[in-house]
Enzyme design. Structure first.
Site, short mmCIF file in Angstrom:
data_model
loop_
_atom_site.label_atom_id
_atom_site.label_comp_id
_atom_site.label_asym_id
_atom_site.label_seq_id
_atom_site.Cartn_x
_atom_site.Cartn_y
_atom_site.Cartn_z
N ARG A 287 0.83 -1.22 0.00
CA ARG A 287 0.00 0.00 0.00
C ARG A 287 0.85 1.26 0.00
O ARG A 287 0.43 2.31 0.49
CB ARG A 287 -0.96 0.04 1.19
N LYS A 309 3.01 11.83 -11.02
CA LYS A 309 2.14 10.96 -11.81
C LYS A 309 2.91 9.70 -12.20
O LYS A 309 4.05 9.79 -12.64
CB LYS A 309 1.69 11.67 -13.10
N GLU A 351 10.43 18.95 -25.38
CA GLU A 351 9.70 19.25 -24.14
C GLU A 351 10.35 20.44 -23.43
O GLU A 351 9.67 21.28 -22.84
CB GLU A 351 9.70 18.00 -23.26
N LYS A 379 7.88 23.20 -13.42
CA LYS A 379 6.88 22.13 -13.29
C LYS A 379 6.45 22.00 -11.83
O LYS A 379 5.26 21.84 -11.54
CB LYS A 379 7.40 20.80 -13.83
N GLU A 389 -4.23 17.75 -10.84
CA GLU A 389 -4.55 18.02 -12.23
C GLU A 389 -5.97 18.49 -12.47
O GLU A 389 -6.63 18.02 -13.38
CB GLU A 389 -4.33 16.73 -13.02
N ARG A 393 -2.52 22.64 -14.03
CA ARG A 393 -1.56 21.68 -14.55
C ARG A 393 -1.68 21.53 -16.06
O ARG A 393 -0.75 21.13 -16.74
CB ARG A 393 -1.75 20.34 -13.84
N ASN A 397 0.63 21.25 -20.88
CA ASN A 397 0.33 20.67 -22.18
C ASN A 397 0.46 21.68 -23.31
O ASN A 397 -0.12 21.51 -24.38
CB ASN A 397 -1.08 20.07 -22.18
N HIS A 400 0.84 20.68 -26.98
CA HIS A 400 0.51 19.26 -26.99
C HIS A 400 -0.73 18.90 -27.81
O HIS A 400 -0.90 17.74 -28.17
CB HIS A 400 0.33 18.73 -25.56
N HIS A 404 -0.29 15.64 -29.91
CA HIS A 404 -1.02 14.38 -29.74
C HIS A 404 -1.64 13.93 -31.06
O HIS A 404 -1.62 12.74 -31.39
CB HIS A 404 -2.11 14.54 -28.67
N HIS A 416 7.24 11.63 -28.85
CA HIS A 416 6.35 12.60 -28.20
C HIS A 416 6.99 14.00 -28.13
O HIS A 416 6.39 14.99 -28.54
CB HIS A 416 5.98 12.10 -26.80
N1 NAD Z 1 4.64 10.63 -15.34
C1 NAD Z 1 4.68 11.69 -16.09
O1 NAD Z 1 4.31 12.79 -15.67
C2 NAD Z 1 5.19 11.55 -17.50
C3 NAD Z 1 5.45 12.69 -18.27
C4 NAD Z 1 5.96 12.53 -19.53
C5 NAD Z 1 6.21 11.26 -20.03
N2 NAD Z 1 5.95 10.17 -19.26
C6 NAD Z 1 6.21 8.81 -19.75
O2 NAD Z 1 7.60 8.71 -20.02
C7 NAD Z 1 7.79 7.71 -21.02
C8 NAD Z 1 8.79 8.21 -22.01
O3 NAD Z 1 10.01 8.47 -21.34
P1 NAD Z 1 11.40 8.55 -22.12
O4 NAD Z 1 11.25 9.43 -23.29
O5 NAD Z 1 12.41 8.88 -21.10
O6 NAD Z 1 11.56 7.08 -22.72
P2 NAD Z 1 12.25 5.74 -22.19
O7 NAD Z 1 12.15 5.62 -20.74
O8 NAD Z 1 11.72 4.65 -23.02
O9 NAD Z 1 13.78 5.99 -22.57
C9 NAD Z 1 14.15 6.08 -23.91
C10 NAD Z 1 15.27 5.10 -24.25
O10 NAD Z 1 16.50 5.60 -23.75
C11 NAD Z 1 17.16 4.61 -22.98
N3 NAD Z 1 17.91 5.35 -22.00
C12 NAD Z 1 17.44 5.98 -20.91
N4 NAD Z 1 18.42 6.67 -20.31
C13 NAD Z 1 19.54 6.45 -21.04
C14 NAD Z 1 20.87 6.93 -20.94
N5 NAD Z 1 21.23 7.80 -19.99
N6 NAD Z 1 21.78 6.49 -21.83
C15 NAD Z 1 21.40 5.67 -22.83
N7 NAD Z 1 20.16 5.21 -23.00
C16 NAD Z 1 19.23 5.61 -22.11
C17 NAD Z 1 16.03 3.78 -22.45
O11 NAD Z 1 16.48 2.52 -22.07
C18 NAD Z 1 15.11 3.74 -23.65
O12 NAD Z 1 15.55 2.79 -24.57
C19 NAD Z 1 6.44 7.40 -21.60
O13 NAD Z 1 6.01 6.15 -21.15
C20 NAD Z 1 5.54 8.50 -21.05
O14 NAD Z 1 4.21 8.06 -20.85
C21 NAD Z 1 5.46 10.30 -18.01
ZN ZN Z 2 4.69 16.09 -23.04
#
Ligand code: NAD
Ligand code: ZN
Length: 511
Positions: A287, A309, A351, A379, A389, A393, A397, A400, A404, A416
């Protein structure tokens, strides 16, 4: 390296700083009071009762000498009263160790210690008692110390960095470190560290109550962390497929078989995929257990790991199962970005470009750690106002709505963050056509994209009409589209009903 002995009043951080320095240097750590307790088989109050302070000090001198004259270097944290006897001071002077006095103001110490029932010496007036103690001991600490290190109002990692510098050790953190507080209330405020090498701060931010740490990461990542206590590394798959309830179940099962308890900690090391998953696991296991994020992508550092999030995907859609779960700390180590693949780096920059228009100003003129810190601050401010949100918040976006739609029409082949970059000038042009901003401000959007070498063009062959259709689906509006638009009062949500205007705005790309 020589041995190091930390002296100073109770609460000055000798144990925390000492343990952290030991982890960084790979040298054993000794807490002198613990050594005495172990050898005597009695607690310190029991020892004082049985043998008096004199008896305790005799044991202390013996333990100190053993620590100072053993083979190989050690980091030693002493008890606050170690300097009160001549024999201890003599041992400290003769020992082959660097003695460092962690100097803190009584005000700071009393705030740190509060009315700790385990510190009976402090009585009902901690500030008064600490002021008196310091008056008695300050000269003694200074007399034995080779270095005096002020620690008042300083975060532990910064103190450890300074200590490493004093000792002439190779710095693990190079360049400035930014500490950005994130206020979420309810005792859940936390600090984001941004800087080159700050993953080494992990031992300092693991809560003292934790006995075990589960590090969730991906196998191919070139970065590892050392929490300084017993830990296990659990690997999850690469890519969105890791954000799956089956992976959550598998990880929770491993934690249970290992015996992770409520007090233990999950650490997520990786991009947004890993921190979203690790945060969600932490929010449901027992939990809810503490989670610390070590985001290693630019997108993770300025977005995914900040704000609480987290969640996983369903076959029916992305991020459909999730929770709000605030981390207890976030370490944005900009050194990890040096190995990021180009496409991921560019996506993060998209971003980042967004934050220029959320009050960030000329972020492109800052170095990376300062930039990350500035985005975190922006942020964090928005999230503090609107943790769950409901309204503000939404400004995160910015850019965005078109992004999207572009992700959808390209079948998610466009990253993205790259889609956000393309979406920014469009949002600007919609705002201009509505009379909210002028042409110069639209140009500023292109300038920022240029500065980051981000393309400001629509992908080939996308149909404007189908994008507009998708806008209204984006926020499930019955009529009209809710856009996040720049304007005289900054970025805010605005309803746009005029389809002709939305069509017209695509001309912004005909440059
Ligand atoms: N929670 C939130 O508020 C929020 C906000 C934006 C995005 N997200 C989520 O984040 C995800 C996307 O994140 P991302 O773009 O970081 O993608 P990701 O986590 O898939 O990373 C991208 C790639 O880079 C590799 N990688 C990571 N760090 C590395 C490093 N230092 N050196 C070499 N390779 C590395 C990873 O293994 C992966 O293959 C999505 O699932 C999205 O939904 C969440
Ligand atoms: Zn975004």
């Amino acid at each position: 390296m020589q041995s190091v002995v930390l002296v100073g009043l109770m609460g000055s951080g000798k144990s925390t700083v000492g343990r952290a320095l030991a982890v960084r240097t790979g040298v054993p750590f000794l807490d002198l009071d613990q050594v005495i307790v172990q050898r005597a088989g009695l607690t310190i109050p029991e020892l004082f009762a049985a043998e008096g302070e004199d008896g305790f000090r005799v044991r202390e001198t013996a333990a100190l000498k053993d620590a100072l004259f053993q083979d190989g270097p050690t980091v030693v944290a002493t008890g606050g009263g170690v300097v009160t006897t001549e024999s201890n001071r003599d041992a400290l002077r003769r020992g082959n160790a660097t003695v460092v006095y962690l100097e803190a103001s009584p005000m700071e110490l009393s705030a740190r210690l509060g009315k700790d029932p385990d510190r009976p010496l402090l009585g009902d007036d901690p500030l008064g008692s600490l002021t008196e103690l310091l008056e008695e001991r300050a000269d003694l600490y200074e007399a034995v110390a080779h270095h005096v290190l002020p620690v008042t109002s300083r975060p532990v990692p910064g103190v450890v960095d300074d200590l490493a510098h004093i000792l002439g050790l190779d710095p693990v953190v190079t360049g400035p470190v930014f500490y950005e507080p994130v206020r979420v209330g309810g005792g859940r405020d936390y600090v984001v560290h941004a800087g080159h090498g700050v993953r080494h701060h992990l031992p300092e931010v693991v809560p003292a109550t934790a006995r075990r740490v589960a590090v969730i990461t991906q196998e191919h990542l070139p970065w590892t962390v050392d929490p300084g206590i017993e830990h296990r590394v659990l690997h999850v798959p690469d890519g969105e497929t890791a954000k799956d309830l089956r992976v959550v179940a598998e990880i929770c099962g491993q934690l249970a078989r290992w015996g992770m308890t409520r007090n233990d900690v999950v650490v997520g090391v990786g991009g947004g995929v890993v921190t979203d998953l690790a945060g969600f696991v932490a929010s449901v296991y027992h939990r809810g257990v503490n989670v610390i994020h070590v985001p290693t992508t630019l997108l993770g550092q300025i977005d995914a790991a900040i704000g609480g999030k987290c969640g996983v995907n369903l076959p029916e859609g992305k991020n459909l199962v999730g929770s709000f779960w605030q981390p207890s700390a976030v370490l944005c180590d900009t050194e990890t970005l040096t190995t990021l693949p180009e496409a991921d780096y560019k996506a993060g920059l998209g971003e980042l470009a967004k934050y220029h228009f959320l009050g960030g100003g000329r972020l492109d003129e800052l170095d990376m750690a300062a930039r990350v810190a500035a985005c975190v601050r922006l942020k964090a401010d928005v999230v503090a106002d609107d943790e769950h949100e409901s309204g503000r918040r939404a400004i995160l976006n910015y850019g965005h709505t078109l992004a999207h739609a572009l992700e959808t029409v390209t079948g998610y082949t466009l990253r993205h963050g790259s889609a956000v970059a393309v979406g920014l000038p469009y949002a600007a042009e919609v705002a201009r056509l509505l009379g909210r901003i002028d042409r110069d401000r639209v140009e500023e959007h292109f300038r920022v994209l240029d500065a980051y070498e981000l393309p400001a063009t629509l992908p080939d062959g996308v149909n404007h009409e189908s994008l507009i259709q998708l806008f209204s689906r984006d926020k499930k509006a019955l009529d009209g589209v809710t856009f996040v638009l720049d304007g005289p009062d900054g970025v805010e949500s605005v309803r746009v009903d005029d389809h002709a205007l939305l069509r017209e705005a695509f001309k912004v790309y005909d440059r």
